[in-house]
Design a protein around this motif. Sequence first.
Motif, PDB file in Angstrom:
ATOM      1  N   UNK A  52      54.096 -38.589 -77.911  1.00  0.00           N
ATOM      2  CA  UNK A  52      54.454 -38.894 -79.285  1.00  0.00           C
ATOM      3  C   UNK A  52      55.174 -40.481 -78.975  1.00  0.00           C
ATOM      4  N   UNK A  53      56.259 -40.424 -78.170  1.00  0.00           N
ATOM      5  CA  UNK A  53      56.960 -41.672 -77.834  1.00  0.00           C
ATOM      6  C   UNK A  53      55.900 -42.697 -77.172  1.00  0.00           C
ATOM      7  N   UNK A  54      55.139 -41.993 -76.200  1.00  0.00           N
ATOM      8  CA  UNK A  54      54.033 -42.978 -75.804  1.00  0.00           C
ATOM      9  C   UNK A  54      53.151 -43.669 -76.742  1.00  0.00           C
ATOM     10  N   UNK A  55      52.844 -42.961 -77.651  1.00  0.00           N
ATOM     11  CA  UNK A  55      51.954 -43.358 -78.730  1.00  0.00           C
ATOM     12  C   UNK A  55      52.795 -44.479 -79.479  1.00  0.00           C
ATOM     13  N   UNK A  58      53.224 -47.717 -77.907  1.00  0.00           N
ATOM     14  CA  UNK A  58      51.748 -48.174 -77.844  1.00  0.00           C
ATOM     15  C   UNK A  58      51.543 -49.075 -79.098  1.00  0.00           C
ATOM     16  N   UNK A  59      51.651 -48.403 -80.095  1.00  0.00           N
ATOM     17  CA  UNK A  59      51.452 -48.724 -81.554  1.00  0.00           C
ATOM     18  C   UNK A  59      52.176 -49.939 -81.785  1.00  0.00           C
ATOM     19  N   UNK A  67      54.805 -46.852 -87.407  1.00  0.00           N
ATOM     20  CA  UNK A  67      54.921 -45.843 -88.522  1.00  0.00           C
ATOM     21  C   UNK A  67      54.831 -46.638 -89.788  1.00  0.00           C
ATOM     22  N   UNK A  68      53.621 -46.061 -90.471  1.00  0.00           N
ATOM     23  CA  UNK A  68      53.386 -46.837 -91.931  1.00  0.00           C
ATOM     24  C   UNK A  68      53.482 -45.757 -93.014  1.00  0.00           C
ATOM     25  N   UNK A  69      53.926 -45.968 -94.294  1.00  0.00           N
ATOM     26  CA  UNK A  69      53.892 -45.219 -95.331  1.00  0.00           C
ATOM     27  C   UNK A  69      52.345 -45.001 -95.865  1.00  0.00           C
ATOM     28  N   UNK A 103      44.879 -45.894 -86.465  1.00  0.00           N
ATOM     29  CA  UNK A 103      45.718 -45.368 -85.527  1.00  0.00           C
ATOM     30  C   UNK A 103      47.029 -45.137 -85.602  1.00  0.00           C
ATOM     31  N   UNK A 104      47.797 -46.080 -86.712  1.00  0.00           N
ATOM     32  CA  UNK A 104      49.168 -45.897 -86.724  1.00  0.00           C
ATOM     33  C   UNK A 104      49.585 -44.419 -87.310  1.00  0.00           C
ATOM     34  N   UNK A 105      50.975 -44.029 -87.319  1.00  0.00           N
ATOM     35  CA  UNK A 105      51.349 -42.904 -87.720  1.00  0.00           C
ATOM     36  C   UNK A 105      51.679 -42.847 -89.090  1.00  0.00           C
ATOM     37  N   UNK A 106      51.261 -41.842 -89.648  1.00  0.00           N
ATOM     38  CA  UNK A 106      51.426 -41.769 -91.212  1.00  0.00           C
ATOM     39  C   UNK A 106      52.480 -41.016 -91.816  1.00  0.00           C
TER      40      UNK A 106
END
Length: 110
Positions: A52-55, A58-59, A67-69, A103-106
């Motif tokens: 998760x930290x690697x992701x 990278x992002x 990380x986006x809402x 691919x961003x974390x939501x």
Amino acid sequence: MDKQLLLLISLQELDILRKDRIKEEEVGFEMDNIKKMEEARASIVSQLKDHIYRKYTRLTKRYGSAVVPVVNNICQGCYLLLPTQMISPEQQNKSVITCPNCGRILYWID
Ligand SMILES: [Zn+2]
């Protein structure tokens, strides 16, 4: 909210603050909190799962914000309307979910 997701949101907020502080330092303001921030960051990172930290890293490199809402089912990173059947309200914020387009974390805000 999922613990990993919460950690990611705090990490991003910290990274944004850190960047601002470092900029201020460059222009000569006296800033002594950078070390404290680094410690807080290390503590967050140590609690995140490796992949998760690697992701996140990278992002962040690719987009600036990892990380986006989600607002009205729309990813605020790329403005894709997310298929509602993909993520039911019960699944929201319960795990680390990424946007199928960018691919961003939501994360969802009420
Ligand atoms: Zn997206």
